[in-house]
Write a protein that holds these residues in place. Structure first.
Motif, PDB file in Angstrom:
ATOM      1  N   GLU A 115      59.527   0.419 -21.692  1.00 49.60           N
ATOM      2  CA  GLU A 115      60.884   0.833 -21.110  1.00 49.60           C
ATOM      3  C   GLU A 115      61.369  -0.379 -20.759  1.00 49.60           C
ATOM      4  O   GLU A 115      60.814  -1.390 -19.960  1.00 49.60           O
ATOM      5  CB  GLU A 115      60.523   1.896 -20.172  1.00 49.60           C
ATOM      6  CG  GLU A 115      60.007   3.142 -20.844  1.00 49.60           C
ATOM      7  CD  GLU A 115      60.942   3.836 -21.714  1.00 49.60           C
ATOM      8  OE1 GLU A 115      62.194   3.708 -21.216  1.00 49.60           O
ATOM      9  OE2 GLU A 115      60.450   4.519 -22.513  1.00 49.60           O
ATOM     10  N   LYS A 116      62.680  -0.543 -20.940  1.00 47.18           N
ATOM     11  CA  LYS A 116      63.387  -1.644 -20.309  1.00 47.18           C
ATOM     12  C   LYS A 116      63.567  -1.461 -18.868  1.00 47.18           C
ATOM     13  O   LYS A 116      64.246  -0.348 -18.191  1.00 47.18           O
ATOM     14  CB  LYS A 116      64.751  -1.652 -20.957  1.00 47.18           C
ATOM     15  CG  LYS A 116      65.722  -2.891 -20.668  1.00 47.18           C
ATOM     16  CD  LYS A 116      66.851  -3.033 -21.770  1.00 47.18           C
ATOM     17  CE  LYS A 116      67.589  -4.324 -21.476  1.00 47.18           C
ATOM     18  NZ  LYS A 116      68.733  -4.549 -22.455  1.00 47.18           N
ATOM     19  N   GLN A 117      63.439  -2.353 -17.993  1.00 46.45           N
ATOM     20  CA  GLN A 117      63.422  -2.370 -16.546  1.00 46.45           C
ATOM     21  C   GLN A 117      64.535  -3.523 -16.012  1.00 46.45           C
ATOM     22  O   GLN A 117      65.088  -4.307 -16.663  1.00 46.45           O
ATOM     23  CB  GLN A 117      62.102  -2.984 -15.854  1.00 46.45           C
ATOM     24  CG  GLN A 117      60.929  -2.042 -16.229  1.00 46.45           C
ATOM     25  CD  GLN A 117      60.773  -0.990 -15.694  1.00 46.45           C
ATOM     26  OE1 GLN A 117      61.229  -0.665 -14.622  1.00 46.45           O
ATOM     27  NE2 GLN A 117      60.366   0.057 -16.468  1.00 46.45           N
ATOM     28  N   PRO A 118      65.377  -2.704 -14.995  1.00 45.25           N
ATOM     29  CA  PRO A 118      66.236  -3.502 -14.557  1.00 45.25           C
ATOM     30  C   PRO A 118      65.906  -4.783 -14.015  1.00 45.25           C
ATOM     31  O   PRO A 118      64.841  -4.940 -13.434  1.00 45.25           O
ATOM     32  CB  PRO A 118      67.156  -2.793 -13.320  1.00 45.25           C
ATOM     33  CG  PRO A 118      65.846  -1.740 -13.095  1.00 45.25           C
ATOM     34  CD  PRO A 118      65.268  -1.640 -14.294  1.00 45.25           C
ATOM     35  N   GLY A 119      66.628  -5.990 -13.994  1.00 43.43           N
ATOM     36  CA  GLY A 119      66.211  -7.316 -13.527  1.00 43.43           C
ATOM     37  C   GLY A 119      66.218  -7.468 -12.014  1.00 43.43           C
ATOM     38  O   GLY A 119      67.234  -6.879 -11.293  1.00 43.43           O
ATOM     39  N   ARG A 120      65.339  -8.307 -11.522  1.00 39.96           N
ATOM     40  CA  ARG A 120      65.487  -8.632  -9.998  1.00 39.96           C
ATOM     41  C   ARG A 120      65.940  -9.835  -9.746  1.00 39.96           C
ATOM     42  O   ARG A 120      65.571 -10.853 -10.516  1.00 39.96           O
ATOM     43  CB  ARG A 120      63.958  -8.450  -9.644  1.00 39.96           C
ATOM     44  CG  ARG A 120      63.509  -6.895  -9.246  1.00 39.96           C
ATOM     45  CD  ARG A 120      62.374  -6.983  -8.635  1.00 39.96           C
ATOM     46  NE  ARG A 120      61.125  -6.683  -9.555  1.00 39.96           N
ATOM     47  CZ  ARG A 120      59.879  -6.746  -9.536  1.00 39.96           C
ATOM     48  NH1 ARG A 120      59.596  -7.371  -8.512  1.00 39.96           N
ATOM     49  NH2 ARG A 120      59.067  -6.695 -10.293  1.00 39.96           N
TER      50      ARG A 120
END
Length: 136
Positions: A115-120
């Motif tokens: 799953e694509k995760q939002p960047g930090r």
């Protein structure tokens, strides 16, 4: 004098052989540690060996450029509007293909377990341009 040259040459040959053997052994060990970067992950091989057979359409690849969006499903290249079995290709994105069969929709994911995760800590436009240099 000739005896000294012969003895020195013999030692050089023995030293060169020893170095070659040591290097050859370490090169062989290094070559064994290398893996094929194009080899599928072990998980894929384990599923195939376990006898799991995919039912329905299988998304194998997605090809997207500025002038086309195509996918390879069950070994066949398709684009939006094409048929895959009874279903129609509705949309192709960078990670999935959406199929519609009547009112039913099915999303084929290229990497179903990822799953694509939002960047930090994404860079703000000011940081990206080098702003705030030398300020405290």
């Amino acid at each position: 004098m000739a005896q000294y040259i012969n003895m020195a040459a013999g030692k050089a040959v023995i030293r060169n052989l020893a170095v070659a053997l040591l290097c050859g052994g370490s090169l062989q060990a290094a070559a064994q540690a290398l893996t094929d970067p194009t080899r599928p992950p072990a998980v894929v091989n384990a599923d195939a060996q376990a006898g799991e057979v995919a039912t329905g359409p299988v998304l194998q690849s997605i090809l997207i450029s500025s002038h086309r969006a195509e996918a390879i499903i069950n070994g066949r290249t398709v684009k939006a509007g094409d048929k895959v079995g009874e279903a129609t290709v509705v949309r192709i994105t960078e990670s999935e293909v959406l199929l519609r069969n009547g009112r039913e929709q099915q999303a084929l994911k290229l990497f179903p377990n990822i799953e694509k995760q939002p960047g930090r800590g994404a860079a703000t436009p000011q940081r990206a341009k080098g702003g705030n240099k030398g300020t405290s």
